[in-house]
Write a protein that holds these residues in place. Structure first.
Motif: not given
Length: 117
Positions: A3-6, A8-15, A45-49, A51-55
């Protein structure tokens, strides 16, 4: 791990998407550029957050996507779109990369209260 990798990569893509968006100089270019990729990556990215319990981070990501969708909707509704093929100049202000922190915290607290009530 995964999830952390997803995230990281998703946030970079959005930036990258945000940077490209700010460089587009006409409504026509923005409308053809905004083909749904941003919302798809944002949802992932939302779903990964979640799943990683980063609400809190998931909520922030959702609000950014909503802000982008609103900006796109307003762009589509501008009266100048009758002449879209000529390319109407855009205002210089773009979507801020950071949400106003106090407003976001209030929104986050409200979401937590409603979820636990």
């Amino acid at each position: 791990g995964q999830y952390e990798q997803a995230i990281k990569h998703g946030t970079q893509a959005l930036a990258v998407f945000d940077d490209l968006w700010l460089d587009l100089s006409t409504d026509a270019r923005r409308l053809t550029f905004a083909d749904g990729i941003y919302s798809t990556v944002s949802r992932q990215v939302q779903r990964s957050h979640v799943a990683a319990e980063q609400l809190g981070a998931a909520l922030e990501c959702a609000e950014r996507a909503r802000a982008r969708a609103l900006e796109l909707l307003l762009t589509r509704q501008r009266p100048c779109h009758k002449d879209l093929d000529r390319g109407s100049p855009l205002p210089t202000a773009g979507l801020p990369h950071e949400l106003a922190l106090p407003a976001f915290r209030e929104l986050q607290e409200l979401a937590v209260r409603r979820h636990t009530a």
